[in-house]
Motif scaffolding. Structure first.
Motif, mmCIF file in Angstrom:
data_model
loop_
_atom_site.group_PDB
_atom_site.id
_atom_site.type_symbol
_atom_site.label_atom_id
_atom_site.label_comp_id
_atom_site.label_asym_id
_atom_site.label_seq_id
_atom_site.Cartn_x
_atom_site.Cartn_y
_atom_site.Cartn_z
ATOM 1 N N LYS A 4 51.263 95.137 69.441
ATOM 2 C CA LYS A 4 52.259 94.064 69.385
ATOM 3 C C LYS A 4 52.264 93.424 67.994
ATOM 4 C CE LYS A 4 52.335 90.425 72.343
ATOM 5 N NZ LYS A 4 52.062 89.858 73.671
ATOM 6 N N GLY A 5 53.446 93.233 67.451
ATOM 7 C CA GLY A 5 53.549 92.557 66.160
ATOM 8 C C GLY A 5 53.135 93.418 64.996
ATOM 9 N N LEU A 6 52.918 94.710 65.256
ATOM 10 C CA LEU A 6 52.440 95.574 64.185
ATOM 11 C C LEU A 6 53.528 95.795 63.141
ATOM 12 C CD1 LEU A 6 49.771 96.760 63.739
ATOM 13 C CD2 LEU A 6 50.449 98.812 64.914
ATOM 14 N N ARG A 7 54.792 95.951 63.606
ATOM 15 C CA ARG A 7 55.860 96.232 62.645
ATOM 16 C C ARG A 7 56.123 95.052 61.707
ATOM 17 N NH1 ARG A 7 61.316 98.735 64.767
ATOM 18 N NH2 ARG A 7 59.787 100.223 65.487
ATOM 19 N N PRO A 8 56.332 93.824 62.240
ATOM 20 C CA PRO A 8 56.529 92.714 61.284
ATOM 21 C C PRO A 8 55.345 92.512 60.370
ATOM 22 C CG PRO A 8 56.419 91.917 63.554
ATOM 23 C CD PRO A 8 56.582 93.387 63.625
ATOM 24 N N LEU A 9 54.143 92.744 60.885
ATOM 25 C CA LEU A 9 52.960 92.568 60.054
ATOM 26 C C LEU A 9 52.938 93.591 58.926
ATOM 27 C CD1 LEU A 9 50.633 90.597 60.180
ATOM 28 C CD2 LEU A 9 49.300 92.329 61.346
ATOM 29 N N ALA A 197 44.872 90.437 51.786
ATOM 30 C CA ALA A 197 44.388 89.980 53.089
ATOM 31 C C ALA A 197 45.307 90.471 54.205
ATOM 32 C CB ALA A 197 44.285 88.453 53.114
ATOM 33 N N LEU A 198 46.619 90.408 53.955
ATOM 34 C CA LEU A 198 47.565 90.902 54.961
ATOM 35 C C LEU A 198 47.379 92.398 55.181
ATOM 36 C CD1 LEU A 198 50.928 89.090 54.265
ATOM 37 C CD2 LEU A 198 49.700 89.205 56.414
ATOM 38 N N LEU A 199 47.156 93.125 54.083
ATOM 39 C CA LEU A 199 46.955 94.568 54.203
ATOM 40 C C LEU A 199 45.732 94.860 55.062
ATOM 41 C CD1 LEU A 199 47.749 97.425 53.185
ATOM 42 C CD2 LEU A 199 46.032 97.122 51.431
ATOM 43 N N TYR A 200 44.679 94.085 54.829
ATOM 44 C CA TYR A 200 43.450 94.274 55.601
ATOM 45 C C TYR A 200 43.712 94.047 57.089
ATOM 46 C CZ TYR A 200 38.583 93.711 56.961
ATOM 47 O OH TYR A 200 37.376 93.841 57.563
ATOM 48 N N VAL A 201 44.382 92.929 57.404
ATOM 49 C CA VAL A 201 44.648 92.621 58.817
ATOM 50 C C VAL A 201 45.519 93.698 59.440
ATOM 51 C CG1 VAL A 201 45.719 90.956 60.354
ATOM 52 C CG2 VAL A 201 44.344 90.157 58.465
ATOM 53 N N THR A 202 46.524 94.159 58.679
ATOM 54 C CA THR A 202 47.418 95.186 59.214
ATOM 55 C C THR A 202 46.657 96.477 59.505
ATOM 56 O OG1 THR A 202 49.071 94.253 57.762
ATOM 57 C CG2 THR A 202 49.618 96.315 58.834
ATOM 58 N N LEU A 203 45.830 96.900 58.548
ATOM 59 C CA LEU A 203 45.072 98.130 58.761
ATOM 60 C C LEU A 203 44.130 97.975 59.940
ATOM 61 C CD1 LEU A 203 44.217 99.235 55.132
ATOM 62 C CD2 LEU A 203 45.812 100.282 56.719
ATOM 63 N N TRP A 204 43.549 96.784 60.040
ATOM 64 C CA TRP A 204 42.641 96.528 61.158
ATOM 65 C C TRP A 204 43.373 96.667 62.482
ATOM 66 C CZ3 TRP A 204 42.239 92.724 64.976
ATOM 67 C CH2 TRP A 204 41.001 92.636 65.602
ATOM 68 N N LYS A 205 44.569 96.098 62.545
ATOM 69 C CA LYS A 205 45.331 96.179 63.785
ATOM 70 C C LYS A 205 45.761 97.613 64.077
ATOM 71 C CE LYS A 205 47.981 93.235 65.607
ATOM 72 N NZ LYS A 205 48.159 92.032 66.410
ATOM 73 N N TYR A 206 46.104 98.353 63.013
ATOM 74 C CA TYR A 206 46.475 99.753 63.227
ATOM 75 C C TYR A 206 45.315 100.528 63.828
ATOM 76 C CZ TYR A 206 51.107 100.388 61.238
ATOM 77 O OH TYR A 206 52.447 100.382 61.040
ATOM 78 N N GLU A 207 44.129 100.329 63.262
ATOM 79 C CA GLU A 207 43.009 101.111 63.770
ATOM 80 C C GLU A 207 42.676 100.703 65.201
ATOM 81 O OE1 GLU A 207 39.780 101.554 61.020
ATOM 82 O OE2 GLU A 207 38.616 102.703 62.467
ATOM 83 N N SER A 210 45.209 102.268 67.441
ATOM 84 C CA SER A 210 44.964 103.691 67.609
ATOM 85 C C SER A 210 43.811 103.924 68.575
ATOM 86 C CB SER A 210 44.687 104.313 66.243
ATOM 87 O OG SER A 210 43.641 105.213 66.330
ATOM 88 N N LYS A 211 42.743 103.128 68.432
ATOM 89 C CA LYS A 211 41.607 103.284 69.348
ATOM 90 C C LYS A 211 42.036 102.964 70.778
ATOM 91 C CE LYS A 211 37.532 102.707 66.558
ATOM 92 N NZ LYS A 211 37.222 104.129 66.740
ATOM 93 N N HIS A 212 42.826 101.920 70.907
ATOM 94 C CA HIS A 212 43.279 101.514 72.226
ATOM 95 C C HIS A 212 44.140 102.604 72.847
ATOM 96 C CE1 HIS A 212 44.053 98.603 75.313
ATOM 97 N NE2 HIS A 212 45.358 98.789 75.207
ATOM 98 N N ALA A 213 45.063 103.165 72.038
ATOM 99 C CA ALA A 213 45.966 104.197 72.555
ATOM 100 C C ALA A 213 45.178 105.431 72.965
ATOM 101 C CB ALA A 213 47.001 104.545 71.494
#
Lengths: 249, 199
Positions: A4-9, A197-207, A210-213
């Motif tokens: 959720k919110g991955l695209r705007p982030l 910092a935003l890049l870090y949070v975004t990558l964190w959410k992506y990973e 991916s783990k969740h999926a």
């Protein structure tokens, strides 16, 4: 859940980073002594700050894991350390390039900031071997959290020691006196820091997504194949989310 | 461990090709030797418990879990003191140039302060590493970066003591860093040690 919110982030971090680089190249003035090469500062310093912040955040997540016993916090802490380690390699590389250009050496030993960053990097480099050499996943999570807390507390302590020791070469950009950056450089630096910092949070959410999926996929496959036990995925340093059985829509 | 430190002094003598050391070089040799000697003790600290089921017996006993941390840290501290009782005189005998007379009292309390930190951090990392398969590797790999501040502060604090022309004053800043390190890691180990024992 994590998607959720991955695209705007992603869009926000891409926009901020683009703006930061535009500011770096077209707005911020060239440094009087060092000239063009000083621009690496806008990558190096934000990366270092974000990496260290990530290590400390991973320690806090590990505290949450030990307090609540919730394995998801361990996964979050793992992902944070994993990304911070990658950034830390970037910091060491860009720092070496900058040092070569402005001080004339790839590595300067009497410079505590460099040395203490290297120490922290070496310490965290043990994190994955530690995880890998513990078979029991529950114990692996617990021990990794203890490590993350200890190392997370070590990060600020190490830097206190650094601040106490006088350093002459490394610039103190964010000193208590407000630093000595002119306004245009400061703005550029802050935008670059926000972008990193935003890049870090975004990558964190992506990973995490991916783990969740993949955990959900495993659970669905298991359901399709009947109640067979899941295939052994092989021992791994990376924790995976224990997926609750999700109803298929 | 004492024999190990003696051998290391001999190795340093040949490696550096000096008959006597003073100042920062002497402090560095002393601290590096003590640190690596301590690593030997750290590696062996929990091996008996792990192999003979001492952890289970301990968990059955009606005592607080942090008692094990305190006991093991005290044991490691005692080991380190014994090693230094042999290694420090040997160091002055074999390698250090200046006579130890004036330097000794100051050197002693700095060594004790550092031993405290090494004992606490060594116990924590040893307990962390004992359950892993590659414990002989994971233990030192975790402990050494954590102990680098002890070496830096210890070496800087004792450096003037070993000066070529008599002992200077101890820089209190570095002694204070050692003390801060001890306090922070003692509290931290006390907080997280329980989680290394649950089974």
């Amino acid at each position: 859940m994590y998607g959720k919110g991955l695209r705007p982030l992603s869009l926000a971090s891409a926009a901020t980073l683009t703006a930061a680089f535009a500011l770096v190249f077209f707005y911020a003035p060239n440094d009087a002594d060092q000239g063009f090469v000083q621009k690496i500062f806008y990558v190096h310093v934000p990366m270092a700050i974000v990496a260290l912040g990530g290590f400390v955040a991973a320690g806090l997540m590990a505290i949450a894991h030990l307090r609540s016993g919730d394995r998801r916090w361990d996964v979050r802490s793992y992902v944070a350390i994993h990304l911070s380690l990658i950034l830390a390699i970037g910091v060491l590389v860009t720092g070496a390039i900058w040092a070569k250009a402005s001080w004339g050496h790839w590595w300067v030993w009497d410079e505590p900031t460099l040395v203490s960053f290297l120490i922290i990097f070496l310490l965290y480099a043990t994190y994955q071997p530690l995880r890998f050499s513990i078979e029991n996943p529950e114990r692996q999570a617990r021990y990794a959290s203890v490590f993350a807390i200890t190392a997370g507390a070590f990060v600020p302590l190490n830097f206190i020691a650094v601040r106490l020791a006088q350093a002459y070469t490394h610039p103190r950009v964010l000193s208590t006196t407000g630093g000595n950056l002119p306004g245009s450089m400061r703005l550029t630096f802050l935008v670059a820091l926000a972008g990193m910092a935003l890049l870090y949070v975004t990558l964190w959410k992506y990973e995490m997504a991916s783990k969740h999926a993949s955990a959900q996929l495993r659970a669905l496959r298991r359901k399709l194949a009947g109640e067979e036990p899941p295939l052994p995925a092989g021992r791994s340093a990376a924790p995976s989310l224990a997926a609750p059985a999700q109803p298929v829509p | 461990m004492a024999l190990f430190s003696l051998t290391t002094f001999v190795i340093f003598h040949f490696g550096l090709h000096r008959t006597s050391l003073s100042g920062d070089l002497a402090a560095g040799v002393l601290w590096v030797t003590l640190l690596f000697a301590a690593m030997l003790g750290v590696n062996r600290l929990f091996v008996a418990e792990h192999e003979q089921g001492g952890f289970d017996a301990f968990l059955l006993a009606p005592v607080d879990r942090s008692a094990l941390l305190v006991a093991k840290a005290a044991a490691l501290f005692a080991y380190l003191v014994i090693v230094e009782l042999v290694a420090v005189p040997a160091f002055f005998l074999l390698l250090a140039g200046p006579s130890p007379g004036q330097a000794l009292p100051d050197l002693l309390w700095i060594l004790l302060l550092a031993d405290l930190g090494v004992a606490v951090v060594g116990t924590l990392t040893s307990a962390l590493a004992i359950q892993t398969r590659a414990r002989d590797l994971i233990g030192p790999l975790t402990a050494l970066p954590l102990l680098i501040p002890v070496v830096i502060a210890g070496a800087r604090a004792t450096e003037p003591l070993l000066g070529a022309n008599g002992a200077g004053a101890v820089p209190l800043k570095w002694a204070a860093i050692l003390g801060l390190y001890d306090v922070v890691f003692a509290l931290l180990s006390y907080a997280v040690f329980d989680f290394l024992l649950e089974d």
